[in-house]
Design an enzyme around this catalytic site. Structure first.
Site, PDB file in Angstrom:
ATOM      1  N   GLU A 191      -2.001  12.371  -8.643  1.00  0.00           N
ATOM      2  CA  GLU A 191      -0.794  13.135  -8.359  1.00  0.00           C
ATOM      3  C   GLU A 191      -0.052  13.500  -9.635  1.00  0.00           C
ATOM      4  OE1 GLU A 191       1.662  11.043  -5.590  1.00  0.00           O
ATOM      5  OE2 GLU A 191      -0.059  10.531  -4.354  1.00  0.00           O
ATOM      6  N   CYS A 215       5.862  14.794 -14.237  1.00  0.00           N
ATOM      7  CA  CYS A 215       5.517  13.378 -14.125  1.00  0.00           C
ATOM      8  C   CYS A 215       3.997  13.266 -14.019  1.00  0.00           C
ATOM      9  CB  CYS A 215       6.204  12.794 -12.891  1.00  0.00           C
ATOM     10  SG  CYS A 215       5.830  11.057 -12.635  1.00  0.00           S
ATOM     11  N   CYS A 233      -3.863   1.847  -9.218  1.00  0.00           N
ATOM     12  CA  CYS A 233      -3.209   0.920 -10.153  1.00  0.00           C
ATOM     13  C   CYS A 233      -3.540  -0.492  -9.700  1.00  0.00           C
ATOM     14  CB  CYS A 233      -1.693   1.151 -10.102  1.00  0.00           C
ATOM     15  SG  CYS A 233      -0.754   0.161 -11.291  1.00  0.00           S
ATOM     16  N   CYS A 236       2.452  -4.301  -7.671  1.00  0.00           N
ATOM     17  CA  CYS A 236       3.889  -4.373  -7.339  1.00  0.00           C
ATOM     18  C   CYS A 236       4.084  -4.177  -5.822  1.00  0.00           C
ATOM     19  CB  CYS A 236       4.680  -3.321  -8.110  1.00  0.00           C
ATOM     20  SG  CYS A 236       4.534  -3.492  -9.900  1.00  0.00           S
ATOM     21  N   CYS A 290       5.259  -0.656  -4.290  1.00  0.00           N
ATOM     22  CA  CYS A 290       4.679   0.589  -4.818  1.00  0.00           C
ATOM     23  C   CYS A 290       3.456   1.041  -4.035  1.00  0.00           C
ATOM     24  CB  CYS A 290       4.317   0.401  -6.285  1.00  0.00           C
ATOM     25  SG  CYS A 290       3.724   1.919  -7.057  1.00  0.00           S
ATOM     26  N   CYS A 306       5.447   8.081  -6.162  1.00  0.00           N
ATOM     27  CA  CYS A 306       4.078   7.748  -6.635  1.00  0.00           C
ATOM     28  C   CYS A 306       3.161   7.294  -5.530  1.00  0.00           C
ATOM     29  CB  CYS A 306       4.057   6.567  -7.600  1.00  0.00           C
ATOM     30  SG  CYS A 306       5.388   6.364  -8.672  1.00  0.00           S
TER      31      CYS A 306
END
Ligand code: SAH
Length: 343
Positions: free
Chosen positions: A90, A103, A110, A114, A117, A334
């Site tokens: 993205e 961005c 990832c 977290c 997220c 995100c």
């Protein structure tokens, strides 16, 4: 061989192998990076013979636009870009009052884990290359050019942990800065990290004045480790110490990102702890009302609670802003759009 994403130096080596002079490499770089050329055929100041030779042996690999969403107010555009191997990431454009901000994602997925997220839900697919990070920026630059504008600022705040993909990140920053590419000043970049302490020190030593943004989200180790597992490896004190060192050395202001989560990290005691943690540091705090993760019962505080938290910081002379929200109608946070496509 793919030429897209190569520096001028690397292109010159390629052209030397073809028996071509150096200035041909620069012309090709300018076509690819400044004029949006996607084929060698378009490069009309190269000889026909060279264009054919290049087409036969080389390619200009650019990602495909798999999805594009524009917010109703026209200010935010979110893209899902797919690379040749099928990996999709993205990229977001935000038309801010101060200019066009983009961005960029640094990894596909990832593995920081977290709790709040969306990018981490499917784990980490792979690192992105310098060229793939650069391609995200250029994709947006290409259509902004047609509107008569361009990219003004870049935040590396999309999916992924940029300091875990350090070499590619640095290559990206350098390429964006080069005059034959976008020629952007380093001060227009912000790198956001979950607090990879050795990476922060390494970046500090590079001597490039990029801004640093540190995702803090909690004012003590117990709570931070719960929300961000990376805190067990790099605890809060070390992260804040690295932030302090970065600010002092680079003279750039360090921003601490702090997601506000209802009745979890948004109490008065948290505000006090946060202030004492940051006291005496040239830093600012960016409060981000959470994009709710309903499955995990992480919800957004009321406007009153947000305002109260902000006031507590202000009264203790902490420079604080509350993040302006953009693109909520298009899954602009995100990982949200990518997850929808993966599902
Ligand atoms: N790995 C880097 C950059 C990617 S995350 C980092 O951690 O900083 C970019 C920012 O979005 C971080 O501050 C992150 O904490 C924040 N973010 C992630 N999920 C969010 C959510 N649900 N609501 C609000 N902000 C979120």
């Amino acid at each position: 061989m793919n030429l897209f994403g190569m520096t001028l130096g690397a292109l010159q080596e390629q052209f030397a192998e073809l028996g071509q002079p150096k200035f041909r490499a620069r012309q090709t770089a300018e076509w690819m990076y400044q004029r949006g050329a996607r084929t060698f055929g378009e490069m009309t100041n190269l000889s026909k013979e060279l264009r054919q030779k290049l087409s036969a042996q080389h390619e200009i690999l650019r990602p495909e636009e798999q999805a594009r969403l524009d917010s109703a107010d026209g200010l935010t555009t979110k893209l899902l870009l797919r690379f040749a191997d099928g990996t999709a990431v993205e990229t977001v454009l935000m038309r801010q009052p101060y200019g066009n901000s983009i961005c960029i994602s640094s990894q596909a997925g990832c593995n920081m884990g977290c709790k709040f997220c969306a990018s981490t839900l499917h784990g980490m697919e792979r690192d992105l290359t310098t060229g793939e990070m650069f391609a995200q920026a250029l994709h947006i630059q290409d259509f902004l050019r047609e509107e008569g504008s361009g990219v003004d600022t870049v935040v590396v705040m999309g999916s992924g942990e940029p300091l875990m993909n350090y070499e590619a990140l640095l290559g990206f920053l350098h390429l964006m800065h080069e005059p034959y590419a976008l020629g952007m000043g380093y001060r227009n970049f912000t790198i956001s990290t979950s607090g990879i302490v050795p990476g922060i020190y390494r970046l500090m030593e590079e001597g490039i004045p990029v801004n640093l943004s540190i995702s803090l989200h909690a004012p003590n180790d117990a709570l931070r480790s719960e929300l961000m597992p990376i805190n067990r490896k790099y605890p809060l004190r070390d992260v804040v110490e690295a932030g302090r060192a970065y600010g002092e050395r680079t003279k750039r202001r360090v921003t601490y990102e702090y997601i506000l989560i209802d009745h979890l990290n948004d109490g008065e005691e948290h505000a006090r702890e946060l202030c004492s943690l940051l006291s005496g540091q040239l830093a600012s705090v960016n409060l981000i009302p959470i994009n709710p993760v309903v499955e995990r019962n992480l919800l957004r505080p009321s406007p009153e609670r947000i305002r109260h938290f902000e006031t507590m910081l202000q009264s203790r002379h902490i420079n604080v802003t509350v993040r302006r929200e953009m693109g909520t109608d298009i899954d602009a946070a995100c990982g949200q759009l990518r997850n929808r496509h993966m599902n």
